[in-house]
Design an enzyme around this catalytic site. Sequence first.
Site, PDB file in Angstrom:
ATOM      1  N   SER A   1       0.649  -2.887   8.704  1.00  0.00           N
ATOM      2  CA  SER A   1      -0.541  -2.188   8.216  1.00  0.00           C
ATOM      3  C   SER A   1      -1.702  -2.396   9.168  1.00  0.00           C
ATOM      4  O   SER A   1      -1.948  -3.512   9.640  1.00  0.00           O
ATOM      5  CB  SER A   1      -0.933  -2.692   6.823  1.00  0.00           C
ATOM      6  OG  SER A   1      -2.136  -2.062   6.393  1.00  0.00           O
ATOM      7  N   SER A   2      -2.444  -1.316   9.415  1.00  0.00           N
ATOM      8  CA  SER A   2      -3.658  -1.410  10.224  1.00  0.00           C
ATOM      9  C   SER A   2      -4.840  -1.900   9.394  1.00  0.00           C
ATOM     10  O   SER A   2      -5.871  -2.268   9.944  1.00  0.00           O
ATOM     11  CB  SER A   2      -3.991  -0.043  10.827  1.00  0.00           C
ATOM     12  OG  SER A   2      -4.347   0.874   9.802  1.00  0.00           O
TER      13      SER A   2
ATOM     14  N   HIS B   1      -1.224   1.364  -4.595  1.00  0.00           N
ATOM     15  CA  HIS B   1      -1.614   2.778  -4.638  1.00  0.00           C
ATOM     16  C   HIS B   1      -0.720   3.608  -5.546  1.00  0.00           C
ATOM     17  O   HIS B   1      -0.754   4.838  -5.498  1.00  0.00           O
ATOM     18  CB  HIS B   1      -1.618   3.359  -3.223  1.00  0.00           C
ATOM     19  CG  HIS B   1      -2.644   2.737  -2.340  1.00  0.00           C
ATOM     20  ND1 HIS B   1      -2.528   2.707  -0.962  1.00  0.00           N
ATOM     21  CD2 HIS B   1      -3.802   2.099  -2.622  1.00  0.00           C
ATOM     22  CE1 HIS B   1      -3.580   2.080  -0.452  1.00  0.00           C
ATOM     23  NE2 HIS B   1      -4.358   1.694  -1.427  1.00  0.00           N
TER      24      HIS B   1
ATOM     25  N   GLN C   1       0.828  -1.206   0.000  1.00  0.00           N
ATOM     26  CA  GLN C   1       0.000   0.000   0.000  1.00  0.00           C
ATOM     27  C   GLN C   1       0.863   1.257   0.000  1.00  0.00           C
ATOM     28  O   GLN C   1       0.331   2.367  -0.066  1.00  0.00           O
ATOM     29  CB  GLN C   1      -0.909  -0.011   1.232  1.00  0.00           C
ATOM     30  CG  GLN C   1      -1.849  -1.202   1.278  1.00  0.00           C
ATOM     31  CD  GLN C   1      -2.508  -1.364   2.634  1.00  0.00           C
ATOM     32  OE1 GLN C   1      -3.575  -0.817   2.873  1.00  0.00           O
ATOM     33  NE2 GLN C   1      -1.874  -2.104   3.529  1.00  0.00           N
TER      34      GLN C   1
END
Length: 289
Positions: A227-228, A127, A109
Amino acid sequence: MNDTRQPAVTEAVERLGEFVAGHSRLAVLTGAGVSTESGIPDYRDASGAWKCAPPMQHRQFMTSHAARQRYWARALVGFRALHQARPGDAHRALAALERAGVVHGVITQNVDGLHQKAGSRRVIDLHGRAEQVRCMGCGALRMRHDLHAELSERNPEWLEVQAEVRPDGDASLETDFSSFEVPGCRRCGQGIWKPDVVFFGDSVPRERVFRAQAMVDEAEALLVVGSSLMVYSGYRFARRASAAGKPTACLNLGRTRADALYALKLEAPVGVVLAAVAANLTGGDRAAG
């Protein structure tokens, strides 16, 4: 570097090592937490909440000249950290595991390109990449450093400005941006230059989503790192792996949106744990930074 003899880290190395060794085709989904050791700040805290104001929205950028002035002025100050960043232990470890045939591929990401700089070959930049810009009128591509050179020529007084660096090449700066000159595309005469990345409120190109889905489908298991997953564009892959019955593990400092889906959740420093796991499984092979 953190001491690998610390009990929590030692346990994380052992348990993640067992998970990785048990799956010969591992898809890895990474977020900002793999790049914080490279000096690039992340967006969220350990609870998944914003650390600062949310980033620029796509619609705001496209419809407001003032918003674009603010964006590019702050980028001229903050992008230096992103441009100068070098791969950290997490990037190098994943590249080593790919060479060893353990990691099937990386879906990231992040927009910093550090996985590729560390030596990873099969990377999907979900992204996009911050190193280039695209004209939203004619589609022309331009290297970002070239646009920044033009921005510097037009706005030389901004080269001396200092501010705290924010994620993705932004800077924590609020002032009068109304005099900041933002050039348009010379090719079509009026197009807006936008970083070739997915802004908040924008959509990931379908072809890129399909390639990432295929990578998850081809893998035996999924590993989420740093990553959350609070943004759906990444969370969807944890859901996809879980729905297919694929084991999913997570190495992240703090809560994630997919905590209920993991077969294994570890909270420990990403770089030191991945480096130790890679060294144990590859005999110490590491990619050059």
